[in-house]
Scaffold this active site. Structure first.
Site, PDB file in Angstrom:
ATOM      1  N   THR A 251      73.275  23.108-111.104  1.00  0.00           N
ATOM      2  CA  THR A 251      72.535  23.774-110.027  1.00  0.00           C
ATOM      3  C   THR A 251      73.551  24.309-109.014  1.00  0.00           C
ATOM      4  O   THR A 251      74.624  23.735-108.819  1.00  0.00           O
ATOM      5  CB  THR A 251      71.538  22.829-109.319  1.00  0.00           C
ATOM      6  OG1 THR A 251      72.260  21.886-108.517  1.00  0.00           O
ATOM      7  CG2 THR A 251      70.648  22.094-110.296  1.00  0.00           C
ATOM      8  N   GLY A 252      73.189  25.443-108.390  1.00  0.00           N
ATOM      9  CA  GLY A 252      74.130  26.075-107.454  1.00  0.00           C
ATOM     10  C   GLY A 252      75.270  26.753-108.197  1.00  0.00           C
ATOM     11  O   GLY A 252      76.420  26.723-107.755  1.00  0.00           O
ATOM     12  N   ALA A 253      74.934  27.400-109.338  1.00  0.00           N
ATOM     13  CA  ALA A 253      75.979  27.976-110.197  1.00  0.00           C
ATOM     14  C   ALA A 253      76.341  29.413-109.816  1.00  0.00           C
ATOM     15  O   ALA A 253      77.263  29.978-110.388  1.00  0.00           O
ATOM     16  CB  ALA A 253      75.518  27.928-111.657  1.00  0.00           C
ATOM     17  N   SER A 254      75.639  30.006-108.861  1.00  0.00           N
ATOM     18  CA  SER A 254      75.828  31.441-108.608  1.00  0.00           C
ATOM     19  C   SER A 254      77.070  31.753-107.791  1.00  0.00           C
ATOM     20  O   SER A 254      77.543  32.883-107.789  1.00  0.00           O
ATOM     21  CB  SER A 254      74.602  32.005-107.889  1.00  0.00           C
ATOM     22  OG  SER A 254      74.442  31.375-106.638  1.00  0.00           O
TER      23      SER A 254
ATOM     24  N   GLY B 259      80.598  29.792-105.204  1.00  0.00           N
ATOM     25  CA  GLY B 259      81.247  28.584-104.690  1.00  0.00           C
ATOM     26  C   GLY B 259      81.663  27.625-105.802  1.00  0.00           C
ATOM     27  O   GLY B 259      82.101  28.022-106.875  1.00  0.00           O
ATOM     28  N   ILE B 260      81.486  26.349-105.535  1.00  0.00           N
ATOM     29  CA  ILE B 260      81.960  25.293-106.445  1.00  0.00           C
ATOM     30  C   ILE B 260      81.254  25.396-107.802  1.00  0.00           C
ATOM     31  O   ILE B 260      81.878  25.284-108.862  1.00  0.00           O
ATOM     32  CB  ILE B 260      81.713  23.904-105.818  1.00  0.00           C
ATOM     33  CG1 ILE B 260      82.442  23.779-104.475  1.00  0.00           C
ATOM     34  CG2 ILE B 260      82.141  22.796-106.762  1.00  0.00           C
ATOM     35  CD1 ILE B 260      82.035  22.561-103.643  1.00  0.00           C
ATOM     36  N   GLY B 261      79.941  25.629-107.775  1.00  0.00           N
ATOM     37  CA  GLY B 261      79.164  25.679-109.019  1.00  0.00           C
ATOM     38  C   GLY B 261      79.572  26.835-109.915  1.00  0.00           C
ATOM     39  O   GLY B 261      79.593  26.706-111.149  1.00  0.00           O
TER      40      GLY B 261
ATOM     41  N   SER C 271      78.875  14.676 -99.725  1.00  0.00           N
ATOM     42  CA  SER C 271      79.847  15.045 -98.704  1.00  0.00           C
ATOM     43  C   SER C 271      80.572  13.805 -98.186  1.00  0.00           C
ATOM     44  O   SER C 271      79.943  12.771 -97.930  1.00  0.00           O
ATOM     45  CB  SER C 271      79.132  15.735 -97.544  1.00  0.00           C
ATOM     46  OG  SER C 271      80.018  15.854 -96.460  1.00  0.00           O
TER      47      SER C 271
ATOM     48  N   TYR D 150      71.489  17.667 -92.419  1.00  0.00           N
ATOM     49  CA  TYR D 150      72.353  17.724 -93.607  1.00  0.00           C
ATOM     50  C   TYR D 150      72.729  16.312 -94.079  1.00  0.00           C
ATOM     51  O   TYR D 150      72.546  15.959 -95.242  1.00  0.00           O
ATOM     52  CB  TYR D 150      73.606  18.532 -93.273  1.00  0.00           C
ATOM     53  CG  TYR D 150      74.579  18.699 -94.425  1.00  0.00           C
ATOM     54  CD1 TYR D 150      74.187  19.298 -95.622  1.00  0.00           C
ATOM     55  CD2 TYR D 150      75.908  18.288 -94.319  1.00  0.00           C
ATOM     56  CE1 TYR D 150      75.091  19.473 -96.674  1.00  0.00           C
ATOM     57  CE2 TYR D 150      76.819  18.454 -95.355  1.00  0.00           C
ATOM     58  CZ  TYR D 150      76.399  19.047 -96.534  1.00  0.00           C
ATOM     59  OH  TYR D 150      77.298  19.216 -97.576  1.00  0.00           O
TER      60      TYR D 150
HETATM   61  N1  LIG Z   1      82.011  23.596 -98.921  1.00  0.00           N
HETATM   62  C1  LIG Z   1      82.246  22.385 -98.442  1.00  0.00           C
HETATM   63  O1  LIG Z   1      83.105  22.176 -97.565  1.00  0.00           O
HETATM   64  C2  LIG Z   1      81.476  21.205 -98.997  1.00  0.00           C
HETATM   65  C3  LIG Z   1      81.889  19.914 -98.606  1.00  0.00           C
HETATM   66  C4  LIG Z   1      81.167  18.815 -99.082  1.00  0.00           C
HETATM   67  C5  LIG Z   1      80.101  18.990 -99.950  1.00  0.00           C
HETATM   68  N2  LIG Z   1      79.740  20.273-100.315  1.00  0.00           N
HETATM   69  C6  LIG Z   1      78.595  20.409-101.222  1.00  0.00           C
HETATM   70  O2  LIG Z   1      78.998  21.180-102.333  1.00  0.00           O
HETATM   71  C7  LIG Z   1      77.847  21.805-102.926  1.00  0.00           C
HETATM   72  C8  LIG Z   1      78.164  23.248-103.254  1.00  0.00           C
HETATM   73  O3  LIG Z   1      78.410  23.941-102.054  1.00  0.00           O
HETATM   74  P1  LIG Z   1      79.419  25.183-101.908  1.00  0.00           P
HETATM   75  O4  LIG Z   1      80.431  24.792-100.902  1.00  0.00           O
HETATM   76  O5  LIG Z   1      79.842  25.675-103.247  1.00  0.00           O
HETATM   77  O6  LIG Z   1      78.427  26.202-101.175  1.00  0.00           O
HETATM   78  P2  LIG Z   1      77.996  27.699-101.478  1.00  0.00           P
HETATM   79  O7  LIG Z   1      79.178  28.514-101.856  1.00  0.00           O
HETATM   80  O8  LIG Z   1      77.177  28.078-100.303  1.00  0.00           O
HETATM   81  O9  LIG Z   1      77.067  27.547-102.773  1.00  0.00           O
HETATM   82  C9  LIG Z   1      75.820  26.907-102.706  1.00  0.00           C
HETATM   83  C10 LIG Z   1      75.128  27.076-104.037  1.00  0.00           C
HETATM   84  O10 LIG Z   1      73.826  26.464-103.932  1.00  0.00           O
HETATM   85  C11 LIG Z   1      72.838  27.456-104.271  1.00  0.00           C
HETATM   86  N3  LIG Z   1      71.643  27.299-103.447  1.00  0.00           N
HETATM   87  C12 LIG Z   1      71.579  27.281-102.090  1.00  0.00           C
HETATM   88  N4  LIG Z   1      70.308  27.187-101.682  1.00  0.00           N
HETATM   89  C13 LIG Z   1      69.540  27.150-102.811  1.00  0.00           C
HETATM   90  C14 LIG Z   1      68.155  27.059-103.050  1.00  0.00           C
HETATM   91  N5  LIG Z   1      67.268  27.001-102.038  1.00  0.00           N
HETATM   92  N6  LIG Z   1      67.707  27.044-104.328  1.00  0.00           N
HETATM   93  C15 LIG Z   1      68.607  27.117-105.353  1.00  0.00           C
HETATM   94  N7  LIG Z   1      69.917  27.185-105.188  1.00  0.00           N
HETATM   95  C16 LIG Z   1      70.399  27.213-103.935  1.00  0.00           C
HETATM   96  C17 LIG Z   1      73.523  28.795-103.973  1.00  0.00           C
HETATM   97  O11 LIG Z   1      72.979  29.834-104.762  1.00  0.00           O
HETATM   98  P3  LIG Z   1      71.918  30.935-104.281  1.00  0.00           P
HETATM   99  O12 LIG Z   1      72.251  31.305-102.873  1.00  0.00           O
HETATM  100  O13 LIG Z   1      72.112  32.015-105.285  1.00  0.00           O
HETATM  101  O14 LIG Z   1      70.596  30.254-104.409  1.00  0.00           O
HETATM  102  C18 LIG Z   1      74.950  28.516-104.410  1.00  0.00           C
HETATM  103  O15 LIG Z   1      75.063  28.699-105.798  1.00  0.00           O
HETATM  104  C19 LIG Z   1      76.714  21.628-101.900  1.00  0.00           C
HETATM  105  O16 LIG Z   1      75.836  20.613-102.346  1.00  0.00           O
HETATM  106  C20 LIG Z   1      77.427  21.174-100.633  1.00  0.00           C
HETATM  107  O17 LIG Z   1      76.601  20.355 -99.831  1.00  0.00           O
HETATM  108  C21 LIG Z   1      80.402  21.365 -99.872  1.00  0.00           C
END
Ligand SMILES: NC(=O)c1ccc[n+]([C@@H]2O[C@H](COP(=O)([O-])OP(=O)(O)OC[C@H]3O[C@@H](n4cnc5c(N)ncnc54)[C@H](OP(=O)(O)O)[C@@H]3O)[C@@H](O)[C@H]2O)c1
Length: 273
Positions: free
Chosen positions: A31-34, A36-38, A162, A176
């Site tokens: 999930t979240g593959a579009s 960032g990390i995914g 996190s 959050y």
């Molecule tokens: N970045 C950091 O510093 C950090 C630190 C600790 C933990 N994390 C965790 O890492 C994970 C990935 O985050 P990221 O940093 O890669 O953020 P990101 O680049 O914002 O990516 C978030 C991903 O989640 C998807 N998403 C968001 N809202 C959604 C919804 N309502 N339904 C379905 N998909 C949804 C987005 O895709 P769409 O917009 O296409 O739906 C995107 O693929 C998150 O769980 C975040 O809490 C991040």
């Protein structure tokens, strides 16, 4: 800065051959593959020839990943969905059960972060619903629905949490952190229950990663952090090793001190944040 980054954020890149040995032909749900990390996780798994089921809202990005996977010889499906939409989530669970014969790895990674003080949240109950629905409820729904598919192959669930949830609660992060901590507790409980059936539930207590999510904050943009690719490597490292969780070395060292000195931390929060 580069040395500091390497000390604080040691990388965990598995070799291409290790990744291929473990993931080739495996069914992996992300999930979240579009982005960032995914997205980085999906790219690495395409190179390792895994079969993928990709989930997020942005259809174009998921479709492009599936096309890339097809060219690499993998089977890949996607489902564009807002994971907060409960009816759509029920349908997704059904589609997943029908389209994946079994699930070797379920990466629950989609997430939303909100930073807003409670004094500014009087008319924003929806912030708490949105974070709970995405960061917690979708984890529960997918994990319950795919339980038989995971049990069939002794699969693994890996949740992207996190690191900030292990420290005293900081102002502004109630929505959050409460949703992430609820998910942490759920994962630890599920791990205790599912281990009987050989299914592991693992938590990545992720530190700062440079992605769209964190880079909206100017201070975070300047700080050393994992790249999205390095964070994806952490998730794969956790998936492949025998541990129940990942956190960076400095978190293991600092957590007991943060607990002992919680009153000092609260004082700093009260007067300086
Ligand atoms: N970045 C950091 O510093 C950090 C630190 C600790 C933990 N994390 C965790 O890492 C994970 C990935 O985050 P990221 O940093 O890669 O953020 P990101 O680049 O914002 O990516 C978030 C991903 O989640 C998807 N998403 C968001 N809202 C959604 C919804 N309502 N339904 C379905 N998909 C949804 C987005 O895709 P769409 O917009 O296409 O739906 C995107 O693929 C998150 O769980 C975040 O809490 C991040």
């Amino acid at each position: 800065m580069d040395l500091l980054k390497r000390i604080i954020y040691p990388t965990h890149r598995a070799s291409d051959s290790t990744l291929r040995n473990h993931f080739e032909g495996k069914w992996v749900v992300i999930t979240g593959a579009s982005r960032g990390i995914g997205w980085e996780l999906a790219q690495t798994l395409i190179a390792a020839k895994a079969n993928l089921f990709l989930i997020a809202r942005s259809e174009a990005e998921l479709k492009a990943l599936c096309e890339e996977a097809g060219k690499a010889g993998c089977t890949a499906h996607y489902h564009a969905i807002d994971l907060r939409d409960r009816e759509a989530l029920t349908q997704l669970c059904e589609d997943l059960r029908n389209q994946c014969p079994y699930v070797d790895y379920l990466f629950v990674n989609a997430g939303k972060s909100i930073h807003r003080r409670l004094t500014d949240s009087l008319d924003r109950l929806h912030d708490f619903d949105r974070t709970m629905d995405l960061n917690y409820r979708s984890l529960v729904a997918l994990s319950l629905s795919l339980q038989p598919h995971l049990r069939a192959v002794k699969g693994k669930i890996i949740y992207t949490s996190s690191i900030s949830t292990i420290y005293p609660s900081a102002p502004g992060w109630a929505a959050y952190h409460a949703s992430k901590e609820a998910a942490n507790v759920w994962c630890r409980t599920a791990d205790a229950e599912y281990s009987t059936y050989g299914v592991a539930v693992k938590i990545a207590y992720m530190p700062l990663v440079h992605t769209d999510m964190s880079d909206v904050n100017a201070t975070y943009r300047q700080m050393p952090a994992f790249s999205a690719k390095e964070a994806a490597d952490v998730l794969l490292y956790l998936a492949l090793n025998g541990r129940h969780s990942y956190m960076p070395w400095w978190a293991r060292v600092s957590k007991p001190f943060a607990d002992v000195f919680a009153p000092v931390v609260r004082f700093v929060y009260r007067h300086f944040l």
